[in-house]
Each structure stands twice: as structure tokens, then as C-alpha cells.
Design a protein around this motif. Structure first.
Motif, PDB file in Angstrom:
ATOM      1  N   MET A  67      -5.648  31.449  28.483  1.00  0.00           N
ATOM      2  CA  MET A  67      -6.701  30.990  27.913  1.00  0.00           C
ATOM      3  C   MET A  67      -7.011  32.438  26.686  1.00  0.00           C
ATOM      4  SD  MET A  67      -7.604  28.423  29.141  1.00  0.00           S
ATOM      5  CE  MET A  67      -8.584  28.205  30.969  1.00  0.00           C
ATOM      6  N   GLU A  68      -6.924  32.490  25.558  1.00  0.00           N
ATOM      7  CA  GLU A  68      -7.730  33.451  24.309  1.00  0.00           C
ATOM      8  C   GLU A  68      -8.616  33.197  24.184  1.00  0.00           C
ATOM      9  OE1 GLU A  68      -7.213  35.333  19.743  1.00  0.00           O
ATOM     10  OE2 GLU A  68      -5.689  33.696  20.382  1.00  0.00           O
ATOM     11  N   VAL A  69      -9.652  34.425  24.798  1.00  0.00           N
ATOM     12  CA  VAL A  69     -11.175  34.460  25.211  1.00  0.00           C
ATOM     13  C   VAL A  69     -11.454  35.477  24.684  1.00  0.00           C
ATOM     14  CG1 VAL A  69     -10.978  33.454  27.606  1.00  0.00           C
ATOM     15  CG2 VAL A  69     -11.109  36.391  27.185  1.00  0.00           C
ATOM     16  N   ALA A  70     -12.894  35.884  24.240  1.00  0.00           N
ATOM     17  CA  ALA A  70     -13.842  36.286  22.586  1.00  0.00           C
ATOM     18  C   ALA A  70     -13.444  37.835  23.154  1.00  0.00           C
ATOM     19  CB  ALA A  70     -14.899  36.611  22.370  1.00  0.00           C
ATOM     20  N   SER A  71     -13.629  38.195  24.736  1.00  0.00           N
ATOM     21  CA  SER A  71     -13.562  39.329  25.010  1.00  0.00           C
ATOM     22  C   SER A  71     -13.535  39.166  27.012  1.00  0.00           C
ATOM     23  CB  SER A  71     -15.751  39.684  25.230  1.00  0.00           C
ATOM     24  OG  SER A  71     -15.738  40.261  26.621  1.00  0.00           O
ATOM     25  N   ILE A  72     -13.104  39.302  27.665  1.00  0.00           N
ATOM     26  CA  ILE A  72     -12.120  39.136  28.715  1.00  0.00           C
ATOM     27  C   ILE A  72     -13.626  39.834  29.395  1.00  0.00           C
ATOM     28  CG2 ILE A  72     -10.677  40.052  30.486  1.00  0.00           C
ATOM     29  CD1 ILE A  72      -8.399  40.020  28.898  1.00  0.00           C
ATOM     30  N   ASP A  73     -14.449  40.972  29.222  1.00  0.00           N
ATOM     31  CA  ASP A  73     -14.918  41.184  30.296  1.00  0.00           C
ATOM     32  C   ASP A  73     -16.364  40.309  30.668  1.00  0.00           C
ATOM     33  OD1 ASP A  73     -13.547  43.916  31.159  1.00  0.00           O
ATOM     34  OD2 ASP A  73     -14.559  45.253  29.796  1.00  0.00           O
ATOM     35  N   GLU A  74     -17.025  39.756  29.670  1.00  0.00           N
ATOM     36  CA  GLU A  74     -17.153  38.879  29.201  1.00  0.00           C
ATOM     37  C   GLU A  74     -17.493  37.402  29.990  1.00  0.00           C
ATOM     38  OE1 GLU A  74     -21.405  36.972  28.344  1.00  0.00           O
ATOM     39  OE2 GLU A  74     -20.805  39.564  28.645  1.00  0.00           O
ATOM     40  N   ARG A  80     -18.010  34.911  36.791  1.00  0.00           N
ATOM     41  CA  ARG A  80     -18.066  35.040  38.035  1.00  0.00           C
ATOM     42  C   ARG A  80     -19.221  34.346  38.811  1.00  0.00           C
ATOM     43  NH1 ARG A  80     -16.571  41.900  38.562  1.00  0.00           N
ATOM     44  NH2 ARG A  80     -14.377  41.387  39.284  1.00  0.00           N
ATOM     45  N   GLU A  81     -20.015  34.641  37.998  1.00  0.00           N
ATOM     46  CA  GLU A  81     -21.109  34.246  38.286  1.00  0.00           C
ATOM     47  C   GLU A  81     -21.471  32.461  38.308  1.00  0.00           C
ATOM     48  OE1 GLU A  81     -23.813  33.795  34.118  1.00  0.00           O
ATOM     49  OE2 GLU A  81     -24.051  36.176  34.570  1.00  0.00           O
ATOM     50  N   MET A  82     -20.071  31.292  38.053  1.00  0.00           N
ATOM     51  CA  MET A  82     -20.076  29.748  38.263  1.00  0.00           C
ATOM     52  C   MET A  82     -19.038  30.194  39.145  1.00  0.00           C
ATOM     53  SD  MET A  82     -19.326  28.920  34.759  1.00  0.00           S
ATOM     54  CE  MET A  82     -18.969  27.133  34.525  1.00  0.00           C
ATOM     55  N   ILE A 109      -5.664  30.943  36.630  1.00  0.00           N
ATOM     56  CA  ILE A 109      -5.863  31.464  34.808  1.00  0.00           C
ATOM     57  C   ILE A 109      -5.818  32.204  34.234  1.00  0.00           C
ATOM     58  CG2 ILE A 109      -7.069  28.875  34.050  1.00  0.00           C
ATOM     59  CD1 ILE A 109      -9.475  30.738  33.685  1.00  0.00           C
ATOM     60  N   GLY A 110      -5.331  32.708  33.882  1.00  0.00           N
ATOM     61  CA  GLY A 110      -4.717  33.763  32.945  1.00  0.00           C
ATOM     62  C   GLY A 110      -6.113  33.885  31.612  1.00  0.00           C
ATOM     63  N   LEU A 111      -6.138  35.103  31.575  1.00  0.00           N
ATOM     64  CA  LEU A 111      -7.119  35.291  29.745  1.00  0.00           C
ATOM     65  C   LEU A 111      -6.786  36.445  29.089  1.00  0.00           C
ATOM     66  CD1 LEU A 111     -10.909  36.044  31.965  1.00  0.00           C
ATOM     67  CD2 LEU A 111     -10.223  33.594  31.197  1.00  0.00           C
ATOM     68  N   ILE A 112      -6.290  36.254  27.950  1.00  0.00           N
ATOM     69  CA  ILE A 112      -6.075  37.008  26.887  1.00  0.00           C
ATOM     70  C   ILE A 112      -6.904  37.649  25.938  1.00  0.00           C
ATOM     71  CG2 ILE A 112      -4.365  37.351  25.007  1.00  0.00           C
ATOM     72  CD1 ILE A 112      -2.295  36.063  26.918  1.00  0.00           C
TER      73      ILE A 112
END
Length: 115
Positions: A67-74, A80-82, A109-112
Motif C-alpha cells: 500500500m502506498e502511504v504518505a508517511s511510513i513512519d506515521e 502499532r497503536e492498533m 502488508i507492505g507500506l510504500i
């Protein structure tokens, strides 16, 4: 964001998997880069590409969507909170950053994040 942008087929026998998917579905497979063979499933607009790779020890067999995300760190922080687990922290590649999570039910899942 959160748009599905790719997939990853993890196999302990990637060459055999490549031949199977090429023959069965007519996929185009490029030369490998670090045990990852980029895959094109179709030339039609909107088709999702991905890759076949030698599955790592933390995910030796299976399919992960990316999945493409705006910020991997966020996204990692919120995941993690979830209740998600971080399998691989943020890794840098030429044109993007990549990380892997496992959701609370065990799905990988992968984060890009594009540069």
C-alpha cells in the motif's frame, strides 16, 4: 492514501514460481534485483504489478499486498497503536521507502512511500 500499488509473492523456490505464473497467466517477468523479480501482469491501464521473491525468514511463503502511504513512519506508529507488529522497519530504495507490518490477525502488508 492506502491505495494498493503492488503485490509480492514470497517463495522458497522463486524460479519455479516464476515459470508457473508466466505459463499459467502469461505474466512478464524482469531480471532479478536482490532476489526480487519484478512482474507485469498486464499492459492494460490500471493493472497492478508486483514481484516474485525469495521469501525472507520472517515471511517465507505467502502473498503480501503493498500500500502506498504518505508517511511510513506515521503509518507504522498508528499501526502499532492498533495492534500491528513491525516486521521490517523503514528501508530506503532508489525511488521509494518500504516497510512491512503484520496486522492484528496475522496478515502481512507492505507500506510504500514514494520519494
Amino acid at each position: 492514501m492506502g491505495k494498493v500499488v503492488g503485490f509480492e509473492l514470497n517463495s522458497q523456490h522463486p524460479e519455479q514460481s516464476i515459470e508457473f505464473y508466466k505459463e499459467l497467466f502469461g505474466w512478464s517477468v524482469e531480471a532479478p534485483n536482490h532476489d526480487y523479480w519484478p512482474v507485469s501482469t498486464s499492459k492494460e491501464p490500471g493493472s497492478i504489478g508486483g514481484g516474485i521473491c525469495k521469501g525472507p525468514i520472517d515471511y517465507p511463503h505467502g502473498i503480501r499486498i503493498q500500500m502506498e502511504v504518505a508517511s511510513i513512519d506515521e503509518t507504522i506508529r498508528k499501526g502499532r497503536e492498533m495492534g500491528a507488529l513491525t516486521v521490517r522497519e523503514n528501508m530506503e530504495f532508489d525511488d521509494f521507502y518500504l516497510a512491512y507490518l503484520v496486522d492484528p490477525t496475522g496478515l502481512g502488508i507492505g507500506l510504500i512511500e514514494k520519494k
